[in-house]
Design an enzyme around this catalytic site. Structure first.
Site, PDB file in Angstrom:
ATOM      1  N   SER A 103       0.817  -1.226   0.000  1.00 44.31           N
ATOM      2  CA  SER A 103       0.000   0.000   0.000  1.00 44.31           C
ATOM      3  C   SER A 103       0.847   1.271   0.000  1.00 44.31           C
ATOM      4  O   SER A 103       1.583   1.511  -0.940  1.00 44.31           O
ATOM      5  CB  SER A 103      -0.970  -0.056   1.179  1.00 44.31           C
ATOM      6  OG  SER A 103      -1.824   1.058   1.158  1.00 44.31           O
ATOM      7  N   ASP A 246      -3.213   6.331  -3.212  1.00 44.74           N
ATOM      8  CA  ASP A 246      -2.102   5.759  -2.447  1.00 44.74           C
ATOM      9  C   ASP A 246      -1.395   4.704  -3.303  1.00 44.74           C
ATOM     10  O   ASP A 246      -1.751   4.508  -4.469  1.00 44.74           O
ATOM     11  CB  ASP A 246      -2.586   5.224  -1.087  1.00 44.74           C
ATOM     12  CG  ASP A 246      -3.282   3.883  -1.183  1.00 44.74           C
ATOM     13  OD1 ASP A 246      -3.911   3.623  -2.233  1.00 44.74           O
ATOM     14  OD2 ASP A 246      -3.218   3.089  -0.231  1.00 44.74           O
ATOM     15  N   ASP A 248      -1.189   1.468  -3.750  1.00 43.29           N
ATOM     16  CA  ASP A 248      -1.875   0.371  -4.444  1.00 43.29           C
ATOM     17  C   ASP A 248      -3.253   0.812  -4.941  1.00 43.29           C
ATOM     18  O   ASP A 248      -4.052  -0.019  -5.384  1.00 43.29           O
ATOM     19  CB  ASP A 248      -1.984  -0.874  -3.557  1.00 43.29           C
ATOM     20  CG  ASP A 248      -2.870  -0.654  -2.343  1.00 43.29           C
ATOM     21  OD1 ASP A 248      -2.913   0.481  -1.834  1.00 43.29           O
ATOM     22  OD2 ASP A 248      -3.530  -1.609  -1.901  1.00 43.29           O
ATOM     23  N   ASP A 250      -6.079   1.843  -3.687  1.00 48.66           N
ATOM     24  CA  ASP A 250      -7.405   1.517  -3.147  1.00 48.66           C
ATOM     25  C   ASP A 250      -8.008   2.737  -2.455  1.00 48.66           C
ATOM     26  O   ASP A 250      -9.223   2.798  -2.276  1.00 48.66           O
ATOM     27  CB  ASP A 250      -7.388   0.288  -2.211  1.00 48.66           C
ATOM     28  CG  ASP A 250      -6.428   0.423  -1.050  1.00 48.66           C
ATOM     29  OD1 ASP A 250      -5.619   1.371  -1.033  1.00 48.66           O
ATOM     30  OD2 ASP A 250      -6.481  -0.434  -0.154  1.00 48.66           O
TER      31      ASP A 250
HETATM   32 MG    MG Z   1      -3.753   1.109   0.045  1.00 45.82          MG
END
Ligand code: MG
Length: 463
Positions: A103, A246, A248, A250
């Site tokens: 992340s 961010d 990754d 999400d």
């Molecule tokens: Mg994330």
């Protein structure tokens, strides 16, 4: 036999590469996970994807070997955002999904996150099952003629973009010809967010939209201090909105046309407000830590709120069970059931544009309509073995306190008062309570935290 500890945290397994996050761990987890899947499925099909980190190939190949050894077929969908992998698992009927990501953590970190066949993040129960198999090394290896096959599939990005275009009013957004400053933070969002915005007819000013696992643009946690370039760029180029993802992709954070950073509680409330309005009511789901502005806007449009424990997998599952219209967390993790039951930044960006188009308002105006609260956060020490009794005593003592209107024990102890609330939540990792409080008045929010922190300290002393 290995010594059993906890591997999966709030967001899968994470660690520093070639220290605690290494090939041996990934291989073992792959074998344990494959063994778990084989208990219910004869020939499980697993989708695997990664974010942009340098160690992705190493971990992807190691965990894949574990799946293949236990008789699972693996389909590598390449470098994709976490929600893209989740959508692929759901839409293409995979039995499970793996995303190699850490992340927003610094580049030396990486991690492994599990996805169930419905595209939601793994529940705690499944993670514990896999941990048990891993620590007992109780692997169900396939016979030599039955090991799995590895293939690749490059359709995940198109599948996901088309999914979003169907889930929003794309024509309405296109008509507005929005100018968006997009900051992908060199993360996984780079592979598709610019494409999606072009398809939505937007003019794009790109910031850090080149993939780079070193995250040279800025730290990939979308906090104000990391988004200074975005904050300045939006008014400088006269854009309608700024959006940041961010690492990754999400979670998404927004900046209004004036260059104001919009905290996640406000964008979450905005999502809830319009989902409730569009549906003429409905259930909205969010953790107990979320600001009261969420409940205020939902109730204004005849909806209701279910408070859950902290953690996006819990929010997503309750949303599914209750057929909710919206949910999410106030860190920029918005969940839109019309797309899928997980945090989804590209969908969030498309949806915020749709709301701006439908309401025909600037983002700053939409945010101004959300009620304002003052939040105060602090912490206090408490030995781990005393946390449970402190929470019970606090709940019991305050039940007789006439100023307390409601006691909620969903996650920690949340005390509602006429003019605010205070939440004492035990940390899962440290010997502390996190103390959150909220009121319309800043001093009152602080006072609430101080008062109930003192009471909790007294309880600890008397134990
Ligand atoms: Mg994330």
């Amino acid at each position: 036999m290995k010594v059993m500890t906890k591997l999966f945290g709030t967001n899968g397994i994470r660690g520093i590469v070639n220290e605690d996050m290494n090939c041996d761990l990934a291989l073992g987890i792959g074998k344990a996970w494959g063994t778990y899947l084989r208990k219910t499925t004869d020939r499980p099909k697993v989708a695997i994807g990664t974010d942009a980190r340098l160690s992705n190939h190493m971990l992807k190949n190691a965990i894949s070997a574990g799946f293949l050894a236990t008789g699972c077929d693996v389909v590598d969908v390449g470098l994709v955002p976490t929600p893209t992998l989740q959508y692929t698992v759901k839409e293409k009927d995979f039995d499970s999904g793996v995303i190699i990501t850490s992340s927003h953590n610094p580049p030396e970190f990486n991690g492994i996150k599990g996805v169930a066949s419905d595209g939601t993040e793994f529940s705690k129960d499944v993670e514990e099952e896999i941990e048990k198999i891993y620590f007992a090394e109780n692997y169900g290896l396939a016979s030599w003629s039955d090991v799995g096959k590895l293939t690749t599939w490059d359709g995940a990005i198109d599948l996901y973009i088309n999914g979003i275009l169907k889930a929003v009013d794309a024509d309405l957004i296109k008509d507005k010809k929005f100018h968006v400053v997009l900051d992908c933070g060199n993360g996984a969002g780079c592979v598709l967010t610019p494409i999606l915005l072009k398809k939505l007819g937007c003019k794009i000013t790109e910031l850090y939209c080149e993939l780079d696992g070193m995250f040279p643009g800025h730290n990939s946690e979308p906090l104000p201090e990391n988004l200074q370039d975005l904050i300045h760029k939006v008014p400088e180029v006269g854009a309608d909105v700024g959006a940041a993802q961010d690492g990754d992709a999400d979670r998404a954070i927004f900046v209004d046309e004036k260059g104001n950073y919009i905290w996640g509680d406000k964008s979450l409330a905005l999502g809830a407000k319009y989902a409730t309005k569009e549906n003429n009511g409905g259930i909205n789901v969010t953790p107990v830590t979320t600001s009261s502005c969420f409940k205020d806007v939902v109730e204004e449009y005849g909806g209701s709120v279910i408070d859950t424990m902290v953690g996006s997998p819990v929010v997503a599952r309750v949303m599914m069970e209750k057929n909710a219209v919206f949910g999410g967390e106030e860190n920029g993790g918005l969940i839109f059931p019309e797309m899928q039951y997980c945090r989804d930044s590209a969908m969030s960006i498309a949806k915020i544009l749709e709301i701006m188009a439908k309401e025909n308002k600037k983002l700053s105006e939409l945010i101004d309509d959300i009620p304002k609260y003052e939040v105060f956060k602090t912490k206090m020490p408490c030995p781990n073995d005393k946390k449970e009794i402190v929470m019970k005593t606090l709940a019991n003592q305050t039940k007789d306190d006439s100023s307390v209107t409601k006691v909620d024990e969903t996650d920690g102890v949340k005390l509602y008062l006429k003019d605010g609330w205070v939440l004492m939540r035990p940390s899962g990792t440290e010997p502390i309570f996190r103390v959150y409080s909220e009121s319309k008045d800043k001093n009152r929010a602080e006072e609430l935290a101080r008062t109930y922190k003192k009471l909790a300290e007294k309880i600890i002393q008397n134990q």
